[in-house]
Design a protein around this motif. Structure first.
Motif, mmCIF file in Angstrom:
data_model
loop_
_atom_site.group_PDB
_atom_site.id
_atom_site.type_symbol
_atom_site.label_atom_id
_atom_site.label_comp_id
_atom_site.label_asym_id
_atom_site.label_seq_id
_atom_site.Cartn_x
_atom_site.Cartn_y
_atom_site.Cartn_z
ATOM 1 N N UNK A 364 44.426 48.304 10.625
ATOM 2 C CA UNK A 364 43.254 47.439 10.765
ATOM 3 C C UNK A 364 43.445 46.163 9.953
ATOM 4 N N UNK A 365 44.014 46.290 8.767
ATOM 5 C CA UNK A 365 44.252 45.112 7.929
ATOM 6 C C UNK A 365 45.346 44.224 8.514
ATOM 7 N N UNK A 366 46.367 44.827 9.109
ATOM 8 C CA UNK A 366 47.402 44.019 9.766
ATOM 9 C C UNK A 366 46.803 43.269 10.947
ATOM 10 N N UNK A 367 45.926 43.930 11.689
ATOM 11 C CA UNK A 367 45.256 43.251 12.804
ATOM 12 C C UNK A 367 44.422 42.081 12.288
ATOM 13 N N UNK A 368 43.776 42.272 11.142
ATOM 14 C CA UNK A 368 42.990 41.171 10.572
ATOM 15 C C UNK A 368 43.889 39.999 10.182
ATOM 16 N N UNK A 369 45.088 40.293 9.662
ATOM 17 C CA UNK A 369 46.009 39.203 9.322
ATOM 18 C C UNK A 369 46.414 38.414 10.564
ATOM 19 N N UNK A 370 46.546 39.089 11.714
ATOM 20 C CA UNK A 370 46.830 38.377 12.965
ATOM 21 C C UNK A 370 45.644 37.488 13.358
ATOM 22 N N UNK A 371 44.451 37.974 13.099
ATOM 23 C CA UNK A 371 43.265 37.161 13.364
ATOM 24 C C UNK A 371 43.246 35.918 12.480
ATOM 25 N N UNK A 372 43.623 36.072 11.223
ATOM 26 C CA UNK A 372 43.655 34.921 10.307
ATOM 27 C C UNK A 372 44.648 33.877 10.807
ATOM 28 N N UNK A 373 45.824 34.316 11.289
ATOM 29 C CA UNK A 373 46.809 33.385 11.832
ATOM 30 C C UNK A 373 46.261 32.641 13.050
ATOM 31 N N UNK A 376 43.819 30.007 12.034
ATOM 32 C CA UNK A 376 44.491 28.815 11.492
ATOM 33 C C UNK A 376 44.944 27.905 12.636
ATOM 34 N N UNK A 377 45.505 28.479 13.695
ATOM 35 C CA UNK A 377 45.920 27.675 14.846
ATOM 36 C C UNK A 377 44.715 27.027 15.518
ATOM 37 N N UNK A 378 43.629 27.784 15.614
ATOM 38 C CA UNK A 378 42.428 27.218 16.224
ATOM 39 C C UNK A 378 41.891 26.047 15.405
ATOM 40 N N UNK A 426 40.628 38.285 19.582
ATOM 41 C CA UNK A 426 41.146 38.894 18.372
ATOM 42 C C UNK A 426 40.006 39.412 17.499
ATOM 43 N N UNK A 427 38.920 38.639 17.408
ATOM 44 C CA UNK A 427 37.782 39.072 16.606
ATOM 45 C C UNK A 427 37.184 40.360 17.159
ATOM 46 N N UNK A 500 32.393 32.400 9.533
ATOM 47 C CA UNK A 500 33.285 33.311 10.240
ATOM 48 C C UNK A 500 33.252 34.682 9.577
ATOM 49 N N UNK A 501 33.329 35.760 10.333
ATOM 50 C CA UNK A 501 33.397 37.089 9.715
ATOM 51 C C UNK A 501 34.707 37.250 8.952
ATOM 52 N N UNK A 502 34.597 37.730 7.715
ATOM 53 C CA UNK A 502 35.770 37.827 6.854
ATOM 54 C C UNK A 502 35.896 39.228 6.282
ATOM 55 N N UNK A 503 37.089 39.592 5.977
ATOM 56 C CA UNK A 503 37.342 40.827 5.236
ATOM 57 C C UNK A 503 36.990 40.586 3.776
ATOM 58 N N UNK A 504 36.260 41.529 3.158
ATOM 59 C CA UNK A 504 35.787 41.352 1.788
ATOM 60 C C UNK A 504 36.583 42.210 0.810
#
Length: 639
Positions: A364-373, A376-378, A426-427, A500-504
């Motif tokens: 789940x955390x790796x998926x969140x890192x893909x969302x962060x990437x 950034x592109x967006x 992704x979200x 934006x929804x963020x991991x805390x």
């Protein structure tokens, strides 16, 4: 497209020279209008796309098909006949959408036109449209695997009993139809290329004709699938072709093999054959082929595999641990393909099935890192778009109409639109994984303690609170905890703030983890932008694609000033008891505006602390029914 559809240009469209019209018509390519959205919506469930306010892919396909046919009718109404290039482009559009009926109509018109004769590309487009008929839209995109039930459903298609739509079997066999087209093509003296035999191969796999599919690979490229699967050391080498040969394979063949044997539930054959072709013809395996292999393996691994691995593989299933082994092999050399967000979703679900809490959290955390990437592109694309928009606004509040017609501005809008849609997809994946973490499961954790909700659940809620609504139920070993608030799973915005929804940060996060800084979500960013910019008053198709309607209404209840963040970070070297003590002494968010029928818990923070400490001391779990207007229950109250 807008110029073609404008009724004021009908006379111009009808009077264009044939070569000019064809050149302009071919610019309306499915690579621009269809394929990017098709690939995103392939991972976007229709109900999720509807909730998130995204246009459904079927609507996109239907609109594009309607527009293309409308242009052709305008052209024909002026007395112009279609040429081969126009027929070919229409077949290409039908192929990209997987629209079999549209391809049938175009093909019938092509054969009945005495002035044109189909070429190789026309045959390939037509066969591909039939093979992928309705395989990209609706629930049919999840019904590609061949099984006795699927075969029965596809053979029962009638007007009264629709069964499954799209390509068929038995009396409606897509294999028979494609082979008839292939024989007709060869009888006219046209030799097939790689795309031709890929379509024939996939037509065989669509109906479960394994022997025929293997014979195509053997006769064209000398790929012996049975010898590869039996680990025969004397496997004959693949047939040699010059790179300029139309039969020299590409990643198209790799994907066809992965998809074909994947829907036949033969993952070992798919892996062995892809590796053999890649090595024999020096073709690198692209990411989308790995994703296809992985998805097919995941689908086959879903049923419970209680028998030994060899029995499972022999009967068309693979053990779940095979997914993790495949992930390791993909990430290593020479492939160097780290897991995508879709792979992370499947790995998290496999970990959940194996009751591995920490593996499920990891993916789940790796998926969140893909969302962060992707975010950034967006953001980079949005900054480029903002520069164009600032240049369009002239002094005095007027708008540069010539700048609206620039190609750079159009490209910036297109790039941002695709990244924005992919970020939404992704979200939704991270939201699904956060929901999966809360699904009741007897996790296998330290000391095999099944009452994970007393320690791990509060930390999960704290870490993923932005990806969870305020209203949901969670079953525990002692009862059900009910959270009742302003947002729910059926709403577009799960959070009650505009960022934006963020991991805390929580006790379970890595020591070096840092939260993303608060940033206004793009929907609300453009909502603020159009209130101040004169561009909002301009009715232009490109600006309309940028300024999506921003009206969350009841889905949004708080302002940015009301956002509260809680962090419980124990000092380095702290014991579990010290971390728990810090959690108990942390500040509590008081309940705000309790509803008339709710508000069962007292509002004073000290009372919350007392209840919390008492529950920890007694070691009990209870069923709570909480009703708030605008505050989610603090996660530590579960203790």
């Amino acid at each position: 497209m807008n110029a073609f559809l404008d009724p004021r240009n009908a006379h111009l469209i009808g009077s264009m020279p044939q070569s000019t019209f064809v050149e302009a018509f071919q610019l309306l390519s499915p690579a621009y209008f269809i394929i990017p959205y098709r690939e995103i919506h392939r991972r976007f469930h229709p109900s999720t796309a509807k909730i998130k306010g995204c246009k459904d892919v079927e609507v996109i396909f239907d609109q594009f098909a309607t527009d293309m046919i409308s242009i052709i009718k305008t052209r024909q109404s002026a007395g112009n006949a279609l040429c081969l290039a126009e027929y070919k482009h229409l077949l290409d559009c039908a192929r990209a959408m997987g629209n079999g009926p549209m391809a049938d109509n175009i093909w019938e018109g092509l054969l009945n036109d005495p002035t044109v004769r189909p070429d190789l590309q026309c045959y390939n487009y037509y066969m591909e449209a039939l093979v992928w008929d309705r395989a990209y839209t609706g629930k049919e995109r999840y019904r590609l695997r061949i099984s006795p039930y699927a075969y029965w459903k596809r053979s029962k298609y009638t007007e009264r009993a629709p069964g499954w739509q799209g390509y068929g079997v038995k009396a409606r066999s897509v294999r028979v139809k494609v082979m008839g087209i292939f024989k007709n093509m060869t009888s006219t003296g046209i030799a097939g290329d790689e795309a031709t035999f890929v379509n024939v191969f996939l037509a065989f796999t669509r109906v479960g004709y394994v022997k025929g599919a293997k014979s195509i690979l053997k006769s064209v490229w000398n790929v012996d699938v049975d010898a590869l699967c039996s680990n025969d050391p004397n496997v004959s080498p693949a047939k040699r072709f010059d790179r300029s040969s139309p039969l020299y394979p590409s990643d198209r063949l790799l994907f066809a093999v992965a998809h074909g044997f994947g829907i036949l539930s033969n993952i070992p054959a798919a892996l062995q054959t892809v590796e053999f072709i890649s090595r024999s013809y020096n073709i690198s395996v692209p990411e989308y082929v790995w994703v296809e292999l992985f998805e097919r393996a995941f689908v086959i691994s879903r049923p419970n595999a209680h028998y030994n691995d060899q029995w499972v593989i022999r009967n068309g299933q693979v053990p779940r641990k095979f997914l993790f082994e495949m992930t390791t092999a993909m990430a290593s050399r020479p492939y160097d393909c780290p897991p995508t967000i879709d792979m992370c979703r499947m790995l998290a679900k496999a970990s959940w099935s194996q009751r591995s809490l920490f593996d499920c959290q990891h993916f789940t955390r790796v998926a969140y890192s893909r969302l962060v990437e992707m975010r950034r592109k967006r953001k980079e694309a949005r900054l480029i778009l903002e520069r164009y928009l600032s240049e369009l606004t002239l002094p005095g509040g007027s708008v540069d109409t010539l700048g609206l017609q620039s190609r750079g501005f159009a490209d910036a809008v297109k790039t941002y639109e695709i990244l924005r849609l992919r970020t939404a997809q992704y979200t939704s994946v991270v939201e699904r994984l956060a929901r999966l973490l809360l699904a009741f499961q007897k996790w296998v954790i330290e000391k095999n303690d099944p009452a994970w909700e007393r320690w791990h659940l509060p930390r999960v809620l704290e870490e993923w609170q932005d990806f969870l609504p305020q209203t949901f139920d969670h079953p525990t070993t002692g009862g059900t905890v009910k959270f009742v608030g302003k947002s729910s799973w059926a709403q577009q915005y799960l959070t009650t703030h505009k960022t934006i929804p963020r991991r805390r940060s929580s006790l379970s996060t890595e020591p070096d983890f840092e939260e993303e800084p608060p940033e206004l979500d793009d929907d609300f960013f453009w909502g603020n932008y159009i209130q101040k910019s004169p561009l909002a008053k301009v009715d232009h198709f490109l600006l309309n694609r940028v300024f999506w309607e921003v009206g969350p209404g009841r889905n949004y209840v708080e302002s940015e000033d009301e956002i509260l963040h809680r962090r419980y970070i124990p000092p380095k070297g702290a014991t579990q008891d010290q971390a728990l003590d810090l959690l108990l002494k942390s500040p509590v968010i008081p309940l705000r505006t309790p509803s008339v029928d709710g508000g069962l818990l007292p509002q004073h923070p000290s009372v919350h602390l007392f209840i919390r400490g008492l529950l920890v001391y007694l070691g009990v779990t209870i069923q709570l029914s909480l009703r708030y207007d605008d505050t989610k229950m603090p996660s530590h109250l579960l203790l």
